[in-house]
Design an enzyme around this catalytic site. Structure first.
Site, PDB file in Angstrom:
ATOM      1  N   HIS A  28       0.865  -1.180   0.000  1.00  0.00           N
ATOM      2  CA  HIS A  28       0.000   0.000   0.000  1.00  0.00           C
ATOM      3  C   HIS A  28       0.902   1.230   0.000  1.00  0.00           C
ATOM      4  O   HIS A  28       1.340   1.698   1.059  1.00  0.00           O
ATOM      5  CB  HIS A  28      -0.917   0.005   1.221  1.00  0.00           C
ATOM      6  CG  HIS A  28      -1.930  -1.104   1.221  1.00  0.00           C
ATOM      7  ND1 HIS A  28      -1.612  -2.394   1.569  1.00  0.00           N
ATOM      8  CD2 HIS A  28      -3.251  -1.102   0.911  1.00  0.00           C
ATOM      9  CE1 HIS A  28      -2.705  -3.150   1.481  1.00  0.00           C
ATOM     10  NE2 HIS A  28      -3.707  -2.391   1.085  1.00  0.00           N
ATOM     11  N   HIS A 259      -3.837   4.094  -3.747  1.00  0.00           N
ATOM     12  CA  HIS A 259      -3.964   3.423  -2.452  1.00  0.00           C
ATOM     13  C   HIS A 259      -3.147   2.138  -2.427  1.00  0.00           C
ATOM     14  O   HIS A 259      -2.306   1.952  -1.542  1.00  0.00           O
ATOM     15  CB  HIS A 259      -5.442   3.126  -2.180  1.00  0.00           C
ATOM     16  CG  HIS A 259      -5.686   2.351  -0.925  1.00  0.00           C
ATOM     17  ND1 HIS A 259      -5.572   2.901   0.323  1.00  0.00           N
ATOM     18  CD2 HIS A 259      -6.034   1.047  -0.727  1.00  0.00           C
ATOM     19  CE1 HIS A 259      -5.847   1.992   1.239  1.00  0.00           C
ATOM     20  NE2 HIS A 259      -6.127   0.856   0.633  1.00  0.00           N
TER      21      HIS A 259
END
Length: 660
Positions: A28, A259
């Site tokens: 991430h 993200h």
């Protein structure tokens, strides 16, 4: 971006993160790329820490609440010089055996304060750490305890309900040493935050009594100035840092994919070109690494001075502080419980199970002053505040936290207290509401934190509140949780023994489960040994010959099993009663002991709950008397008759199995 002298330090975070995520083929990147300047401002200018002694007690705590962005923390730990997070660990990010796991896993020696998985747990843990700091500072003085708790926070942490509970309670308690740094990138996994929220997030904190600052999260000086102001404010602080998700990767900057979309080598090359980073994968130029290591050494002087203050204390004060912070219980603490056992046998009384626990809790309060109790607005029916003052915004010496109707944050707060150290946390609510604590309970078990979760109203025995409050399935679900001890005492003697075993248990949480209704004494003779600590034991052996039937029960149903035994014995059926207050402890006993306790004949389990899990003890010729569905509203005695959980039903089941 400006040519700030610290900008290369922020870029070092970015590129270690990019390179690790590219190599792992997943991760991430949004958090480490978007919060690089924020983290640089904190670690180079404000954080009190020393990588040479990662777990020194007066360090500032840092919690990565948005734990999916774990490379932010790993990069910081490596760059500042934590020995256990070497470059080899960064290069093995997300691989089996790496210390740089997918989400941070608690290991203070590595610089990782808590395990943050489910969003919102981390900020609630940070809140608990701030409560622990305030309480310990009030007890031992600011010369020994004077540190801040910081949390990196994402949108998801604030959207989860536990986040709002934390905001409300922390503001109410005016915890001025709690600082949240919000990655305000306005993007979640689904896309823009406008898909799901429309409120002014910062206003939520203002109305709850927080100090709020709003800054450009990519401006190191602006973030640093906001941190300086936060450290001076008596209120908890929320610093809203406007950022761009995946900052530095042209393909993903500001996009939903920023993200956690997969990164490729081309992304790394384009980022290097955009940000002017000519260094190869996992390469940090010497001047940048030297600057980071110098930042890591900033706290060494503060640690040495703190150690000198500790060493200068009178021997008794120093020993007490070290005992508490090492998690050691005081010498002879068990004696109050053992005395209570003797009194319970000498003067039997039928008292509500939870009120028995309250009596024990009161006895322990002066003996173990580091215990802190949190209760979810249920003091009247649970009574665990006896003799304790409240922890408030104006009095930090109180050991009882009025959590309000906030079970979510209460459990996670307790985890933060335990992870901080120096506190033995205890939470109190009804067993039916444990589901609101469940994420925190699971995280306590996963982290091995010695939190004591105390529950009342454990069965249909609560009566007229009805099935919403009758937790028929919850015992089974708690017993299914790895590393969780579940204790359901049958009377005052077992309650004292279970409390003793629970307090001594230091490698994981305990669920202490108590009845609302009165419990008759089933242990009528004093035994100095803690029988409950073995998890199960023979309460009454067969009297009329070799054992034919073994009745196994927990909690309030042990008395029913004893009554059934009497009827069976009168009929010439040799019957023993086994109390099983803690299955997990019983399972740890040697096989010979377990065989001796369980016997070889017919076995019948008795519990006002679901059967799930019981068959491990009942064997091939086992029966069960308990619940098969949800409860009903009515007097407790009427409900036991309605659902056929009676001595007659137990005896009948034993006879049926003998005849089969």
């Amino acid at each position: 971006m400006s040519a700030h002298p610290l900008q290369p330090l922020a870029h070092a975070i970015r590129f270690l993160s990019i390179d690790a995520i590219v190599r792992a083929a997943e991760g991430h990147q949004g958090v480490p790329l978007g919060m690089a300047e924020i983290a640089t401002a904190l670690y180079t200018g404000h954080l009190k820490f020393d990588p040479a002694d990662p777990a020194w007690w007066d360090r500032d705590r840092v919690v990565l609440s948005n734990g999916h962005g774990s490379m932010l923390l790993y990069a910081l730990l490596h760059l500042t010089g934590y020995e256990q997070i070497g470059l080899d660990q960064i290069q093995r990010f997300r691989e089996l055996g790496s210390r740089c796991e997918g989400h941070p896993e608690r290991n203070p020696a590595h610089g990782i304060e808590v395990t943050t998985g489910p969003l919102g747990q981390g900020i609630a843990n940070a809140f608990g750490m701030a409560v622990a700091e305030a309480y310990l500072s009030a007890r031992f003085g600011s010369g020994l305890v004077d540190h801040f708790t910081y949390a990196f926070v994402g949108d998801g942490c604030l959207q989860e309900g536990v986040g709002q509970e934390m905001i409300s309670l922390a503001g109410h308690l005016r915890l001025g040493k709690l600082v949240l740094l919000w990655d305000d990138n306005r993007i979640t996994d689904d896309g823009s935050t406008q898909l799901s929220i429309s409120e002014d997030v910062a206003a939520r904190f203002r109305v709850a009594g927080w100090h709020v600052a709003e800054v450009d999260g990519h401006d190191i000086d602006a973030v640093s100035a906001a941190l300086a102001l936060a450290r001076k404010d008596e209120r908890p602080s929320f610093i809203a840092c406007r950022t761009t998700i995946a900052k530095g990767i042209p393909r993903l900057e500001g996009q939903r994919g920023g993200h956690s979309a997969r990164l490729y080598e081309q992304d790394a090359q384009e980022a290097r070109a955009l940000l002017g980073w000519p260094h190869g994968p996992f390469e940090v130029p010497a001047p940048v690494l030297d600057a980071w290591r110098a930042a890591g050494r900033r706290g060494a002087g503060a640690r040495v001075a703190w150690r000198q203050r500790l060493d200068a204390l009178p021997d008794a004060e120093r020993r007490e502080f070290c005992r508490v912070m090492n998690g050691e219980l005081p010498a002879g603490w068990q004696q109050v419980l053992r005395d209570y056992k003797q009194r319970a046998v000498a003067a039997p009384q039928e008292t509500g199970g939870i009120l028995i626990s309250a009596e024990i809790n009161e006895l322990l309060a002066p003996v173990i002053p580091e215990r802190m109790v949190g209760c979810a607005d249920l003091e009247a029916p649970t009574s665990h505040k006896r003799s304790l003052a409240a922890f408030t915004a104006t009095d930090r010496s109180g050991a009882y936290v009025h959590c309000g109707v906030r079970e979510h944050v209460m459990g996670a707060m307790a985890n933060g207290m335990a992870a901080h150290g120096g506190i033995v946390p205890l939470t109190v609510t009804y067993l039916a509401f444990s589901d609101y604590e469940r994420p925190a309970m699971r995280m306590a078990a996963l982290m091995g934190l010695p939190v004591k979760f105390v529950f009342s109203h454990d069965s249909i025995g609560i009566g007229k509140n009805g099935p919403t409050h009758q937790p028929v399935e919850i015992l089974a679900s708690l017993r299914a949780m790895p590393n969780m001890l579940v204790m359901r005492p049958a009377d005052a003697v077992e309650a004292a023994e279970c409390w003793e075993a629970a307090m001594a248990h230091a490698t994981g949480p305990v669920s202490l489960v108590f009845a609302r209704q009165n419990l008759p004494l089933v242990r009528t003779a004093h035994a100095p040994e803690n029988l409950s600590a073995r998890g199960g034991y023979v309460l009454r052996e067969a009297a009329c010959g070799a054992r034919q039937v073994t009745l196994l029960a927990t909690g309030s149903e042990v008395a029913l099993a004893l009554a059934a035994r009497e009827a069976l014995e009168q009929a010439g059926i040799a019957t023993a009663v086994v109390s099983l207050p803690c299955w997990e402890l019983f399972d740890q006993q040697d096989a010979a002991y377990r065989r001796e306790v369980l016997g070889s004949g017919v076995r019948v389990g008795v519990e006002a709950a679901c059967r799930l899990g019981w068959d491990a003890y009942l064997g091939d010729r086992g029966g069960f008397v308990g619940m098969t569905g949800f409860g009903a509203s009515g007097p407790a005695d009427a409900l036991y008759k309605l659902f056929d959980i009676t001595p007659e039903a137990v005896a009948r089941e034993a006879r049926r199995l003998l005849a089969a």
